[in-house]
Motif scaffolding. Structure first.
Motif, mmCIF file in Angstrom:
data_model
loop_
_atom_site.group_PDB
_atom_site.id
_atom_site.type_symbol
_atom_site.label_atom_id
_atom_site.label_comp_id
_atom_site.label_asym_id
_atom_site.label_seq_id
_atom_site.Cartn_x
_atom_site.Cartn_y
_atom_site.Cartn_z
ATOM 1 N N PHE A 139 21.803 52.946 46.350
ATOM 2 C CA PHE A 139 21.482 51.821 47.235
ATOM 3 C C PHE A 139 20.759 50.721 46.470
ATOM 4 N N ALA A 140 19.760 51.109 45.660
ATOM 5 C CA ALA A 140 19.004 50.114 44.900
ATOM 6 C C ALA A 140 19.905 49.381 43.904
ATOM 7 N N ARG A 141 20.756 50.112 43.225
ATOM 8 C CA ARG A 141 21.661 49.494 42.240
ATOM 9 C C ARG A 141 22.616 48.520 42.920
ATOM 10 N N ALA B 150 22.595 56.776 54.389
ATOM 11 C CA ALA B 150 22.694 58.081 53.732
ATOM 12 C C ALA B 150 21.355 58.501 53.136
ATOM 13 N N THR B 151 20.647 57.548 52.546
ATOM 14 C CA THR B 151 19.330 57.842 51.972
ATOM 15 C C THR B 151 18.363 58.329 53.037
ATOM 16 N N LEU B 152 18.292 57.572 54.140
ATOM 17 C CA LEU B 152 17.348 57.923 55.189
ATOM 18 C C LEU B 152 17.710 59.236 55.885
ATOM 19 N N VAL B 153 19.000 59.441 56.155
ATOM 20 C CA VAL B 153 19.415 60.675 56.828
ATOM 21 C C VAL B 153 19.023 61.891 55.991
ATOM 22 N N ALA B 154 19.354 61.848 54.696
ATOM 23 C CA ALA B 154 19.021 62.978 53.829
ATOM 24 C C ALA B 154 17.511 63.182 53.740
ATOM 25 N N MET C 114 12.293 67.110 58.161
ATOM 26 C CA MET C 114 12.305 67.928 59.372
ATOM 27 C C MET C 114 12.556 69.404 59.069
ATOM 28 N N GLU C 115 13.299 69.686 57.987
ATOM 29 C CA GLU C 115 13.581 71.074 57.614
ATOM 30 C C GLU C 115 13.435 71.204 56.102
ATOM 31 N N PRO C 116 12.187 71.305 55.591
ATOM 32 C CA PRO C 116 11.939 71.316 54.139
ATOM 33 C C PRO C 116 12.616 72.458 53.394
ATOM 34 N N GLU C 117 12.998 73.528 54.110
ATOM 35 C CA GLU C 117 13.671 74.624 53.416
ATOM 36 C C GLU C 117 15.024 74.189 52.855
ATOM 37 N N ARG C 118 15.572 73.118 53.397
ATOM 38 C CA ARG C 118 16.823 72.575 52.848
ATOM 39 C C ARG C 118 16.479 71.634 51.683
ATOM 40 N N TRP C 119 15.992 72.218 50.612
ATOM 41 C CA TRP C 119 15.485 71.455 49.470
ATOM 42 C C TRP C 119 16.549 70.591 48.827
ATOM 43 N N TRP C 120 17.810 71.017 48.924
ATOM 44 C CA TRP C 120 18.890 70.292 48.260
ATOM 45 C C TRP C 120 19.094 68.892 48.841
ATOM 46 N N LEU C 121 18.532 68.635 50.023
ATOM 47 C CA LEU C 121 18.654 67.302 50.604
ATOM 48 C C LEU C 121 17.819 66.269 49.843
ATOM 49 N N ALA D 23 19.032 62.621 48.724
ATOM 50 C CA ALA D 23 18.357 61.390 49.118
ATOM 51 C C ALA D 23 18.034 60.521 47.902
ATOM 52 N N ALA D 24 17.592 61.154 46.823
ATOM 53 C CA ALA D 24 17.257 60.404 45.613
ATOM 54 C C ALA D 24 18.496 59.733 45.022
ATOM 55 N N ALA D 25 19.620 60.474 44.996
ATOM 56 C CA ALA D 25 20.853 59.899 44.445
ATOM 57 C C ALA D 25 21.348 58.746 45.312
ATOM 58 N N ALA D 26 21.327 58.931 46.639
ATOM 59 C CA ALA D 26 21.767 57.864 47.528
ATOM 60 C C ALA D 26 20.840 56.654 47.427
#
Length: 457
Positions: A247-249, A219-223, A229-236, A240-243
């Motif tokens: 993952f780290a936790r 999930a982290t990598l996909v986001a 690939m599409e920086p206009e989708r800023w919400w990703l 990615a940070a949350a996933a």
């Protein structure tokens, strides 16, 4: 290549089980050959489906997205179950992807075929590194430099010869031949794997697979990669940070984590190797895809001639790897490679529609130097820096960082060559690559830990 294999057989690496070499090499080259052949097929595919470069770029990004996720996952499974079952499943997927791509009626089906190729080719490199490590234990040879060189030269050769081979296949059977060639390759690889790869004996109960850790990692990598690939989708990016935080936790609390972050986090030299790999791949793959498209559209060369123009790069890279492969030093190779990247990116700023062919050949020779040195040096560094018990996962993660760099290159190509690979777009891309290459050189100049690998002074 045959001469190099003969040297391996006559050297102190001769105790290595030579029956493993053919499946190791064939499995490891399946990914780079599919990464590079498509470079000269992007323009013909775009013409066939009426798609601009921004859309055909998904043929590149789709494979790298799948591979970036799959490499460390499959590498961990190789560490757990041994290389044979993962190798056989992977080669089966490669054959299936070849059939789907060759018969594809639409661009999105081609992208699906490339995703299948990405997952199918994930097993080859981690399996090879696992086998090299296990043979090192069996023979008592701590540093099988000859075998590592054979592996690196093989993958480098096929990656760099890929555009030439792709151009030849397109000339013979159209762009569909670039996909169809995977069917016989997969059949041969599967046969060799079933015949020669050893079964890994299992002792005790079956190990637990960290499904939650793998899912959070994916999930982290996909986001992250979709955002790149599409920086206009800023919400990703916050997704990615949350996933990633989840993952780290999870991994830090897990008794048997998918990726032991405590091991990786405490291994600064290994993390630096991953970072160097990312930066070097940005430049290497921008040349492979963006520059190749410019040769066809901006310079007006055919796919076949473009492949021939890149052949000197392949020859130079193979020569550089073969001549330096048995030397254990790492830092010197990286510094020479980084300097050559800076010079090549600067030269690209001067290219235009009337650039003579001899200069195109000269640039191919120059960029072949880092292609032959950098991957070999990073692979050797990883072999010495990684935890022996997690060789497969570490090797897979090395490829993940490489494909992160390749995706950044793909984003750059899409941004600067969005509608057409013309000369102004090439110059903007070259300026971006020059900044990345200078950063790569600076990282290598500052890399003190590299002096401890292979006896660099």
């Amino acid at each position: 290549m045959s001469a190099l294999l003969d040297r391996v057989r006559r050297s102190d690496d001769g105790a290595f089980d030579r029956r493993l070499i053919a499946p190791m090499i064939l499995g490891a080259i399946l990914n780079p050959i599919n990464s590079s052949m498509v470079a000269v097929a992007l323009v013909p595919i775009g013409i066939a489906f009426g798609a601009p470069p921004a859309e055909t770029a998904w043929l590149v990004s789709g494979l790298y997205l799948a591979t970036a996720i799959g490499q460390p996952v499959v590498g961990r499974l190789v560490d757990t179950y041994g290389p044979r079952p993962l190798f056989l499943v992977g080669t089966t997927l490669v054959g299936l992807a070849g059939v789907v791509g060759a018969l594809s009626p639409q661009l999105w089906v081609l992208v699906l075929a490339r995703v299948l190729l990405g997952f199918g080719t994930c097993a080859g490199y981690p399996a090879a590194m696992y086998l090299i490590r296990s043979e090192s234990r069996r023979t008592g040879l701590a540093s099988p430099a000859g075998i590592l060189t054979v592996l690196s030269v093989s993958t480098q050769t096929i990656s760099l010869v890929g555009p030439t081979l792709g151009g030849l296949l397109i000339g013979l059977g159209g762009w569909r031949a670039v996909f169809a060639v995977n069917v016989p390759l997969a059949v041969v690889a599967f046969t060799l794997g079933a015949w020669r790869l050893p079964r890994t004996p299992r002792t005790g109960p079956a190990p637990r697979i960290d499904v939650a850790g793998i899912a959070l990692f994916a999930a982290t990598l996909v986001a992250l990669l979709l955002f790149l690939m599409e920086p206009e989708r800023w919400w990703l990016l916050p997704v990615a940070a949350a996933a990633g935080a989840g993952f780290a936790r999870w991994e830090l609390r897990s008794g048997d984590p998918f990726l032991d972050l405590r091991v990786f986090g405490g291994n600064g030299p290994l993390l630096a190797t991953y970072g160097r790999t990312l930066l070097s791949y940005v430049v290497a793959y921008a040349f492979l895809y963006g520059y190749t498209q410019w040769l066809e559209e901006g310079r007006g060369l055919s796919a076949s001639v473009t492949g021939l123009m890149l052949l000197p790069m392949s020859v130079t890279a193979v020569a550089a790897s073969a001549l330096t492969g048995r030397r254990p030093e790492v830092r010197g190779k990286l510094l020479v490679g980084a300097t050559a990247q800076v010079l090549a990116c600067a030269a690209l700023l001067t290219f235009g529609g009337s650039t003579p062919l001899w200069l195109i050949v000269g640039l191919a020779i120059l960029i072949g130097i880092p292609q032959g040195l950098v991957s070999l040096a990073n692979q050797n560094a990883l072999y010495h820096q990684a935890d022996p018990e997690r060789t497969g996962a570490s090797a897979g993660l090395l490829r993940t960082f490489g494909y992160l760099g390749a995706i950044v290159a793909s984003v750059g190509n899409g941004a600067f060559l969005a509608e057409r690979a013309d000369t102004p777009g090439l110059h903007h891309l070259a300026a971006f690559l020059l900044a990345v290459a200078c950063g790569f050189l600076a990282v290598n100049l500052a890399g003190r830990s590299l002096r401890k690998v292979g006896g660099d002074a």
